[in-house]
Enzyme design. Structure first.
Site, PDB file in Angstrom:
ATOM      1  N   ASP A   1     -15.888  -0.027   7.835  1.00  0.00           N
ATOM      2  CA  ASP A   1     -15.706   1.191   7.039  1.00  0.00           C
ATOM      3  C   ASP A   1     -15.723   2.419   7.932  1.00  0.00           C
ATOM      4  OD1 ASP A   1     -15.364   0.123   4.588  1.00  0.00           O
ATOM      5  OD2 ASP A   1     -17.435   0.351   3.933  1.00  0.00           O
TER       6      ASP A   1
ATOM      7  N   TRP B   1      -9.365  -7.654  -0.700  1.00  0.00           N
ATOM      8  CA  TRP B   1     -10.420  -8.416  -1.398  1.00  0.00           C
ATOM      9  C   TRP B   1     -11.764  -8.006  -0.802  1.00  0.00           C
ATOM     10  CZ3 TRP B   1      -9.630 -13.218  -4.440  1.00  0.00           C
ATOM     11  CH2 TRP B   1     -10.822 -13.869  -4.759  1.00  0.00           C
ATOM     12  N   ASP B   2     -12.535  -7.247  -1.569  1.00  0.00           N
ATOM     13  CA  ASP B   2     -13.765  -6.650  -1.048  1.00  0.00           C
ATOM     14  C   ASP B   2     -14.999  -7.457  -1.486  1.00  0.00           C
ATOM     15  OD1 ASP B   2     -15.319  -4.761   0.214  1.00  0.00           O
ATOM     16  OD2 ASP B   2     -14.532  -3.055  -0.894  1.00  0.00           O
TER      17      ASP B   2
ATOM     18  N   TRP C   1     -23.669  -2.232   9.385  1.00  0.00           N
ATOM     19  CA  TRP C   1     -22.563  -1.610   8.650  1.00  0.00           C
ATOM     20  C   TRP C   1     -22.029  -0.440   9.488  1.00  0.00           C
ATOM     21  CZ3 TRP C   1     -21.798   3.418   7.247  1.00  0.00           C
ATOM     22  CH2 TRP C   1     -20.687   3.663   6.434  1.00  0.00           C
TER      23      TRP C   1
END
Ligand code: DGJ
Length: 726
Positions: free
Chosen positions: A546, A475-476, A197
């Site tokens: 992110d 759209w997560d 991530w």
């Protein structure tokens, strides 16, 4: 003709662009002969190595070959090939053997769609030819159809497989990879895109060694950690020269990509649905379609491979209204407000950015249910009237009256335990009875293997998308799958749940993208957790991470560009210090990182200085000028952030009339040596003006002699240069 079959010699030759892929029917088997730069000879039979190997099973008595070293097109398990098989079945008698043999083939123009799965396509039957080789094992009644599409324009072959049970009993697939390919040497480096991530798709390379080197996801999604992509780079290849073979899987669930070097230095590459925790029962008459893998060959290094993927994926994998359209400059409220907002604040952000030049406002997470943090409400897709008293409709109309378009965030594959949906349907999540339901970001995953759950998602989203003037949907999908099981599946089919989840998602997306063709869908999964070709087929752009820190981001942009087209990459300018890593970077650098992708912002304009506002305004205007070059141009990597202190990229229009160079430098040094930057992709004969620099040079000068690296001041500096031919 793209695909030929020499009946006498049993040779299939697939011409894809300027590459050849050659298969031979030999000893009743389908043997791989060659994949690389086009060759004149059709008969490459001498490529089949024949020898006495004392320890090999005698699979072909009287011949000097054995499955132990034959390069099979789609290898099977249990009959003397001890390398990784492409598939394995279990018949109702418990045996796990199959040996399908050639029955026939068809060669047709065009490319048929895959049942229930996204895939590359053609718009005109002349763009490709498709070979389907029919293999059959009469003992168990298993038919295996191997499909190969050779594209006319691209050095690309799309492969997939269909299994059909023609017996009277069940056959269980234990492994069903999308392709397997043998090279008769191991003189490669393997490139993979790996990370985590916030640092997705970093480039990693390693020389091949004997044994298996693999990448895989067991998370139910393609994942932040590994991307469904492998490249094999010939040892003498470079960024712009030499042989490179790319393998990209059009799939969004758990996958395996494996490269095995055997005892004779042969290399077997294979990719597909991860066989780990996979199984599929074929009842008599049932079929199973594997996802598609797209194989790209380049004789011009990584550049050639990336450019083929960029063009093929942006033009013949992405679909819909936005495929060929410029993407809007976006202002998203996420990092500006997180969950704490009301209509007035959102409109303030939209208005500020309208003045600066943004074209669309997107309301992110927090507009629905009781969602004031991430602990509740996923599944309750009705507007939170405390925050938005007039609903999405009022907000959307007010945004439109500012002269902007309007978009909305959703995370429809999820369910919060604290939600009306969960209270009404506690069995709608993926789970196993009696086991704990492990939450991640306080949420569970909806069981999209169930038709009723998919129908709910389609209906509830159709209501949301029709409730307001929405033209953009982010759209997560913010977690991986655990305790995988479905309350409706039979014990035998429980193991199918993870793949059925992906099929359910694709079904939902098929319906919604057809129903709302005017919506630009952006795929997101905690940033880049599902940046894969499967999602790209529905959503022509991706929120790739992110991590919005400019320098972390350019690494991710660089790695992502190995496969994915720049027009699919959304990049936003955020605050400094950055919220993810707390680094401070100049606003100009943040702007340049954003302008090198689909440009956007998530920042509170009221916290900007007037100088910063001016810079943003000027650069949004500049972006609109260079947007067609960045979004539709050819992309070349010049300097890699994984190899040094600097990064440089150039985008060049197809006619080579215009180009934009981006340059980033991480840390400054004292009295640094002078350096030259050789540009790429320009027309040798054209004369280019370096806009604003009072300089002009011919393309060959810029590419062969180069320019001085742009001077930037301090750490984390950047520069952008437009090159326009007269
Ligand atoms: C994860 C996404 O990547 C972010 O951009 C943001 O949309 C949040 N989810 C919202 O919860």
């Amino acid at each position: 003709m793209a695909i030929t079959f020499d009946k006498d010699k049993g040779i299939f030759k697939l011409r894809a662009g300027s590459s050849d892929y050659v298969i031979k029917l030999a000893w009743g088997d389908l043997v791989h002969l060659y994949w690389g730069k086009a060759v004149t000879d059709a008969d490459l039979s001498p490529f089949i190595r024949q020898a006495i190997r004392v320890y090999s099973p005698d699979t072909h008595p009287g011949e000097f070959v054995s499955y132990d070293f034959l390069p099979l097109e789609y290898p099977f398990y249990g009959t003397g090939d001890f390398r990784q098989p492409a598939f394995q079945v279990q018949t109702s008698d418990g045996y796990r053997l199959a040996e399908p043999k050639y029955q026939g083939h068809s060669i047709t123009k065009g490319k048929p769609a895959l049942d229930g799965l996204p895939a590359t396509y053609v718009e005109n039957a002349d763009e490709a030819e498709t070979l389907v080789i029919d293999m059959f094992d009469p003992l168990i009644g298993l038919r295996v159809l191997l499909s190969y599409t050779a594209f006319e324009r691209y050095n690309a072959v799309a492969r997939s497989v269909k299994f059909i049970n023609e017996s009277a009993s069940n056959i269980k697939l234990l492994r069903a990879l999308s392709f397997s390919l043998d090279f008769m040497n191991c003189d490669f480096e393997m490139l993979q895109l790996s990370g985590s991530w916030g640092r997705e798709r970093h480039i990693h390379k390693r020389p091949l060694v004997p044994g298996t080197q693999s990448i895989e996801s067991r998370r139910g999604v393609s994942s932040h950690q590994q991307n469904p992509f492998i490249a094999l780079l010939k040892k003498d290849s470079t960024e712009d020269t030499g042989d490179v073979h790319g393998f990209s899987l059009v799939y969004s669930g758990s996958f395996l990509g494996s490269v095995e070097v055997d005892q004779y230095d042969y290399t077997r590459v294979a990719m597909g649905i991860n066989p780990f925790d996979f199984g599929w029962t074929l009842e008599p008459g049932e079929k199973f379609q594997t996802p598609e893998a797209v194989l790209v060959y380049s004789d011009s290094g990584l550049t050639g491979m990336s450019q083929t993927y960029h063009e093929l994926y942006s033009k013949r994998l992405c679909r819909g209204f936005y495929r060929d359209r410029e993407r809007p400059v976006c202002i998203n409220n996420w990092e500006a407000t997180y969950f704490a907002f009301n209509e007035e604040q959102l409109l303030g952000i939209a208005k500020d950015f309208k003045e600066l030049g943004a074209e669309i406002f997107v309301v992110d997470d927090g507009w629905f249910g009781q969602r004031n943090d991430d602990s509740s409400s996923l599944g309750d897709w009705f507007v939170n009237k405390e925050k938005l008293p007039g609903g999405l409709k009022s907000l959307g109309e007010k945004v439109l009256s500012l002269g902007m378009e309007f978009g909305v965030w959703v995370e429809p594959e999820m369910i919060s335990k604290n939600s009306e949906l969960y209270r009404a349907h506690p069995d709608w999540c993926i789970h196993a009875p009696g086991r704990r339901q492990t939450e991640s970001r306080n949420q569970l995953v909806l069981d999209l293997s169930r038709a009723d759950v998919c129908e709910y998602v389609i209906n509830v989203l159709s209501d949301v998308f029709s409730s307001a003037p929405i033209t953009y949907v982010k759209w997560d999908m913010n977690r991986s799958l655990t305790e995988i099981g479905s309350s409706l599946a039979t014990p035998e089919r429980q193991i199918e749940t993870a793949h059925r989840f992906v099929l359910g998602l694709y079904g939902i997306l098929d319906t919604l993208t057809a129903k709302f063709p005017h919506i630009l869908f952006e795929s997101c999964a905690s940033g880049g957790g599902r940046t894969d070709p499967g999602m790209l087929a529905y959503m022509p752009q991706t929120w790739i991470s992110d991590d919005t820190d400019a320098f972390e981001r350019i690494k991710i942009q660089h790695g992502t560009s190995i496969v994915y087209p720049p027009i699919s990459i959304e990049v936003h300018v955020s605050a400094s210090p950055n919220h993810q890593i707390h680094r401070m970077t100049p606003v100009m650098t943040r702007l340049h990182a954003g302008m090198a992708g689909n440009f956007g912002f998530e920042i509170d304009a009221s916290k900007l200085t007037s100088q910063e506002r001016e810079l943003i305004k000027t650069n949004i205007a500049l972006y609109k000028e260079i947007r067609p070059i960045v979004q539709f141009g050819r992309f070349y990597r010049i300097l890699s952030p994984f190899e040094g202190n600097e990064t440089a990229w150039i985008y060049v229009t197809e006619d080579k009339a215009k180009a934009v160079l981006f340059y980033f430098k991480k840390t400054a040094g004292a009295h640094e040596p002078f350096k030259i930057l050789k540009l790429k992709g320009l027309d040798q004969a054209k004369n280019y003006t370096l806009v604003g620099l009072n300089q002009s040079f011919s393309g060959d000068t810029l590419m062969n002699a180069g320019i001085n690296t742009p001077g930037v001041i301090g750490d984390f500096g950047s520069s952008m240069i437009r090159l326009y031919s007269e």
